[in-house]
Design a protein around this motif. Structure first.
Motif, PDB file in Angstrom:
ATOM      1  N   ASP A 138       0.815  -1.221   0.000  1.00  0.00           N
ATOM      2  CA  ASP A 138       0.000   0.000   0.000  1.00  0.00           C
ATOM      3  C   ASP A 138       0.847   1.269   0.000  1.00  0.00           C
ATOM      4  OD1 ASP A 138      -2.363  -1.436  -0.025  1.00  0.00           O
ATOM      5  OD2 ASP A 138      -2.488  -1.523   2.168  1.00  0.00           O
ATOM      6  N   SER A 139       1.935   1.270   0.778  1.00  0.00           N
ATOM      7  CA  SER A 139       2.737   2.492   0.890  1.00  0.00           C
ATOM      8  C   SER A 139       4.218   2.145   0.834  1.00  0.00           C
ATOM      9  CB  SER A 139       2.418   3.217   2.198  1.00  0.00           C
ATOM     10  OG  SER A 139       2.670   2.387   3.311  1.00  0.00           O
ATOM     11  N   SER A 140       4.937   2.836  -0.021  1.00  0.00           N
ATOM     12  CA  SER A 140       6.363   2.554  -0.173  1.00  0.00           C
ATOM     13  C   SER A 140       7.133   3.841  -0.454  1.00  0.00           C
ATOM     14  CB  SER A 140       6.589   1.531  -1.290  1.00  0.00           C
ATOM     15  OG  SER A 140       5.948   1.942  -2.481  1.00  0.00           O
ATOM     16  N   LEU A 141       8.415   3.795  -0.134  1.00  0.00           N
ATOM     17  CA  LEU A 141       9.276   4.965  -0.252  1.00  0.00           C
ATOM     18  C   LEU A 141      10.635   4.537  -0.782  1.00  0.00           C
ATOM     19  CD1 LEU A 141       9.972   8.022   0.674  1.00  0.00           C
ATOM     20  CD2 LEU A 141      10.923   6.915   2.718  1.00  0.00           C
ATOM     21  N   GLU A 142      11.188   5.306  -1.750  1.00  0.00           N
ATOM     22  CA  GLU A 142      12.569   5.070  -2.141  1.00  0.00           C
ATOM     23  C   GLU A 142      13.454   6.127  -1.506  1.00  0.00           C
ATOM     24  OE1 GLU A 142      15.721   4.285  -5.767  1.00  0.00           O
ATOM     25  OE2 GLU A 142      13.615   4.640  -6.287  1.00  0.00           O
ATOM     26  N   ILE A 143      14.462   5.679  -0.791  1.00  0.00           N
ATOM     27  CA  ILE A 143      15.424   6.558  -0.123  1.00  0.00           C
ATOM     28  C   ILE A 143      16.631   6.696  -1.036  1.00  0.00           C
ATOM     29  CG2 ILE A 143      16.816   6.897   1.962  1.00  0.00           C
ATOM     30  CD1 ILE A 143      14.858   4.895   3.354  1.00  0.00           C
ATOM     31  N   GLY A 144      16.945   7.940  -1.427  1.00  0.00           N
ATOM     32  CA  GLY A 144      17.946   8.145  -2.461  1.00  0.00           C
ATOM     33  C   GLY A 144      17.328   7.863  -3.817  1.00  0.00           C
ATOM     34  N   VAL A 145      16.183   8.456  -4.067  1.00  0.00           N
ATOM     35  CA  VAL A 145      15.370   8.122  -5.244  1.00  0.00           C
ATOM     36  C   VAL A 145      15.989   8.603  -6.551  1.00  0.00           C
ATOM     37  CG1 VAL A 145      13.935  10.202  -5.128  1.00  0.00           C
ATOM     38  CG2 VAL A 145      12.981   8.097  -6.097  1.00  0.00           C
ATOM     39  N   GLY A 146      16.863   9.586  -6.482  1.00  0.00           N
ATOM     40  CA  GLY A 146      17.492  10.073  -7.701  1.00  0.00           C
ATOM     41  C   GLY A 146      16.484  10.594  -8.707  1.00  0.00           C
ATOM     42  N   SER A 147      16.611  10.169  -9.950  1.00  0.00           N
ATOM     43  CA  SER A 147      15.708  10.635 -11.007  1.00  0.00           C
ATOM     44  C   SER A 147      14.453   9.781 -11.126  1.00  0.00           C
ATOM     45  CB  SER A 147      16.443  10.670 -12.355  1.00  0.00           C
ATOM     46  OG  SER A 147      16.931   9.386 -12.691  1.00  0.00           O
TER      47      SER A 147
ATOM     48  N   ILE B 205      16.221   1.118  -1.368  1.00  0.00           N
ATOM     49  CA  ILE B 205      17.479   1.857  -1.495  1.00  0.00           C
ATOM     50  C   ILE B 205      18.277   1.177  -2.608  1.00  0.00           C
ATOM     51  CG2 ILE B 205      19.587   2.659  -0.377  1.00  0.00           C
ATOM     52  CD1 ILE B 205      18.201   2.355   2.321  1.00  0.00           C
ATOM     53  N   VAL B 206      18.429   1.863  -3.745  1.00  0.00           N
ATOM     54  CA  VAL B 206      19.128   1.269  -4.884  1.00  0.00           C
ATOM     55  C   VAL B 206      20.332   2.144  -5.270  1.00  0.00           C
ATOM     56  CG1 VAL B 206      18.924   0.417  -7.244  1.00  0.00           C
ATOM     57  CG2 VAL B 206      16.949   0.329  -5.732  1.00  0.00           C
ATOM     58  N   VAL B 207      21.485   1.533  -5.347  1.00  0.00           N
ATOM     59  CA  VAL B 207      22.761   2.179  -5.699  1.00  0.00           C
ATOM     60  C   VAL B 207      22.966   3.518  -4.991  1.00  0.00           C
ATOM     61  CG1 VAL B 207      22.981   0.988  -7.910  1.00  0.00           C
ATOM     62  CG2 VAL B 207      21.806   3.183  -7.861  1.00  0.00           C
ATOM     63  N   SER B 208      22.492   3.610  -3.759  1.00  0.00           N
ATOM     64  CA  SER B 208      22.616   4.849  -2.997  1.00  0.00           C
ATOM     65  C   SER B 208      23.337   4.672  -1.673  1.00  0.00           C
ATOM     66  CB  SER B 208      21.231   5.458  -2.726  1.00  0.00           C
ATOM     67  OG  SER B 208      20.593   5.842  -3.923  1.00  0.00           O
ATOM     68  N   LEU B 209      23.277   3.467  -1.100  1.00  0.00           N
ATOM     69  CA  LEU B 209      23.857   3.254   0.223  1.00  0.00           C
ATOM     70  C   LEU B 209      25.337   3.636   0.249  1.00  0.00           C
ATOM     71  CD1 LEU B 209      22.855   2.064   2.996  1.00  0.00           C
ATOM     72  CD2 LEU B 209      24.078  -0.013   2.360  1.00  0.00           C
ATOM     73  N   CYS B 210      26.029   3.390  -0.848  1.00  0.00           N
ATOM     74  CA  CYS B 210      27.471   3.675  -0.906  1.00  0.00           C
ATOM     75  C   CYS B 210      27.769   5.170  -0.893  1.00  0.00           C
ATOM     76  CB  CYS B 210      28.104   3.015  -2.128  1.00  0.00           C
ATOM     77  SG  CYS B 210      27.474   3.610  -3.712  1.00  0.00           S
ATOM     78  N   PHE B 211      26.743   6.006  -1.101  1.00  0.00           N
ATOM     79  CA  PHE B 211      26.939   7.459  -1.099  1.00  0.00           C
ATOM     80  C   PHE B 211      26.436   8.130   0.179  1.00  0.00           C
ATOM     81  CE2 PHE B 211      26.607   6.395  -5.684  1.00  0.00           C
ATOM     82  CZ  PHE B 211      27.852   6.855  -6.088  1.00  0.00           C
ATOM     83  N   PHE B 212      25.732   7.394   1.027  1.00  0.00           N
ATOM     84  CA  PHE B 212      25.210   7.994   2.251  1.00  0.00           C
ATOM     85  C   PHE B 212      26.342   8.304   3.224  1.00  0.00           C
ATOM     86  CE2 PHE B 212      20.915   5.601   1.672  1.00  0.00           C
ATOM     87  CZ  PHE B 212      20.544   6.528   0.701  1.00  0.00           C
TER      88      PHE B 212
ATOM     89  N   GLY C  71      19.438  -2.595  -3.509  1.00  0.00           N
ATOM     90  CA  GLY C  71      20.146  -2.965  -4.726  1.00  0.00           C
ATOM     91  C   GLY C  71      21.497  -2.274  -4.670  1.00  0.00           C
ATOM     92  N   LEU C  72      22.586  -3.032  -4.712  1.00  0.00           N
ATOM     93  CA  LEU C  72      23.894  -2.413  -4.483  1.00  0.00           C
ATOM     94  C   LEU C  72      25.045  -3.251  -5.014  1.00  0.00           C
ATOM     95  CD1 LEU C  72      24.725  -2.779  -0.655  1.00  0.00           C
ATOM     96  CD2 LEU C  72      23.071  -4.184  -1.873  1.00  0.00           C
ATOM     97  N   VAL C  73      26.193  -2.613  -5.091  1.00  0.00           N
ATOM     98  CA  VAL C  73      27.456  -3.282  -5.420  1.00  0.00           C
ATOM     99  C   VAL C  73      28.188  -3.506  -4.104  1.00  0.00           C
ATOM    100  CG1 VAL C  73      29.657  -3.110  -6.648  1.00  0.00           C
ATOM    101  CG2 VAL C  73      27.584  -2.103  -7.645  1.00  0.00           C
ATOM    102  N   LEU C  74      28.646  -4.734  -3.863  1.00  0.00           N
ATOM    103  CA  LEU C  74      29.374  -5.046  -2.632  1.00  0.00           C
ATOM    104  C   LEU C  74      30.869  -5.145  -2.912  1.00  0.00           C
ATOM    105  CD1 LEU C  74      26.865  -7.670  -1.190  1.00  0.00           C
ATOM    106  CD2 LEU C  74      27.270  -5.351  -0.334  1.00  0.00           C
TER     107      LEU C  74
ATOM    108  N   THR D 101      34.195   8.988  -6.850  1.00  0.00           N
ATOM    109  CA  THR D 101      35.121   9.445  -5.808  1.00  0.00           C
ATOM    110  C   THR D 101      34.403   9.608  -4.464  1.00  0.00           C
ATOM    111  OG1 THR D 101      34.746  11.724  -6.566  1.00  0.00           O
ATOM    112  CG2 THR D 101      36.747  10.624  -7.333  1.00  0.00           C
ATOM    113  N   HIS D 102      33.090   9.656  -4.498  1.00  0.00           N
ATOM    114  CA  HIS D 102      32.305   9.808  -3.269  1.00  0.00           C
ATOM    115  C   HIS D 102      31.730   8.477  -2.770  1.00  0.00           C
ATOM    116  CE1 HIS D 102      32.301  14.238  -3.522  1.00  0.00           C
ATOM    117  NE2 HIS D 102      32.176  14.054  -4.830  1.00  0.00           N
ATOM    118  N   ALA D 103      31.998   7.404  -3.487  1.00  0.00           N
ATOM    119  CA  ALA D 103      31.398   6.106  -3.139  1.00  0.00           C
ATOM    120  C   ALA D 103      32.271   5.312  -2.173  1.00  0.00           C
ATOM    121  CB  ALA D 103      31.171   5.287  -4.406  1.00  0.00           C
ATOM    122  N   LYS D 104      31.611   4.593  -1.286  1.00  0.00           N
ATOM    123  CA  LYS D 104      32.292   3.659  -0.386  1.00  0.00           C
ATOM    124  C   LYS D 104      31.534   2.335  -0.445  1.00  0.00           C
ATOM    125  CE  LYS D 104      33.898   2.857   4.319  1.00  0.00           C
ATOM    126  NZ  LYS D 104      33.977   3.378   5.703  1.00  0.00           N
ATOM    127  N   PHE D 105      32.237   1.283  -0.812  1.00  0.00           N
ATOM    128  CA  PHE D 105      31.595  -0.014  -0.978  1.00  0.00           C
ATOM    129  C   PHE D 105      31.789  -0.871   0.272  1.00  0.00           C
ATOM    130  CE2 PHE D 105      32.777   1.511  -5.206  1.00  0.00           C
ATOM    131  CZ  PHE D 105      31.533   1.499  -5.823  1.00  0.00           C
TER     132      PHE D 105
END
Length: 215
Positions: A39-48, A98-105, A128-131, A152-156
């Motif tokens: 019913d209710s959902s949210l994307e954190i780091g939704v980008g475009s 949270i998709v391809v955003s955790l590494c930038f938080f 969804g992420l790269v480990l 340069t801002h990413a941390k895996f």
């Protein structure tokens, strides 16, 4: 993060290039294996808003005003906010993405804690992420060393690190899929569209579903 405002349109256009388009469709297919319509959902780091719009997620947050304007054109209603301080009451969403955003938080653990807070009991967290075990992480780290404005801002983070973070804030791992089993590159369309159940470090993209536990 200012860099996403500076490169908002180039970032979104990447998804229309041969590699980006094929990677996006494969990542979306992987996420759909774990996504449940709620019913209710949210994307954190939704980008475009590309992932949210295709997964039926109507709400999002991001720090980039320019990316949020693009997300709005895709039907995603979003507000400017940091992942570490979400402007929502407790227990209001059934799912957080949270998709391809955790590494930038700035603080991934705090971000996951906030996701836990705004989710209802037994709510779903979909990542969804790269480990860091993946050869693709090494590929992006090399780009960072050469001055890539975004990587340069990413941390895996490693798979054990991710599980530890999830557990520490009250999530239980439910399921994981792995895809992108090709040598890292970013120009040609992806040919291997295999998606495997479980964690496979030779893959490049990992889809993780975790369930909220009551603390």
């Amino acid at each position: 993060m200012k860099v996403f405002d500076d490169y908002a349109f180039k970032y979104d256009e990447w998804y229309e290039k041969p590699f980006g388009k094929s990677a996006y469709s494969l990542e979306l297919e992987c996420l759909k294996n774990l996504h449940i319509q709620v019913d209710s959902s949210l994307e954190i780091g939704v980008g475009s808003g590309r992932f949210a719009s295709m997964l039926g997620i109507k709400y999002g947050v991001d720090t980039s005003k320019r990316l949020l304007k693009i997300a709005l054109t895709r039907g995603v209603r979003s507000i400017v906010a940091k992942a570490e301080s979400l402007p929502f009451k407790d227990m209001v969403f059934d799912e957080a993405l949270i998709v391809v955003s955790l590494c930038f938080f700035e603080d991934p653990t705090a971000s996951l804690r906030e996701a836990h807070r705004i989710l209802k009991d037994r709510g779903i967290l979909l990542l969804g992420l790269v480990l860091s075990e993946s050869p693709w992480a090494d590929f992006y780290k090399e780009k960072a060393k050469k001055g890539h404005p975004i990587y340069t801002h990413a941390k895996f983070y490693s798979y054990p690190q991710l599980i530890t973070m999830l557990k520490s804030v009250g999530f239980k791992l439910d399921r994981i899929y792995t895809t992108l089993f090709e040598d890292p590159q970013d120009e040609k369309p992806i040919e291997n569209r295999k998606i495997l159940d479980g964690f496979h470090p030779k893959g490049g993209f990992f889809c993780v579903r975790a369930l909220k536990l009551s603390l």
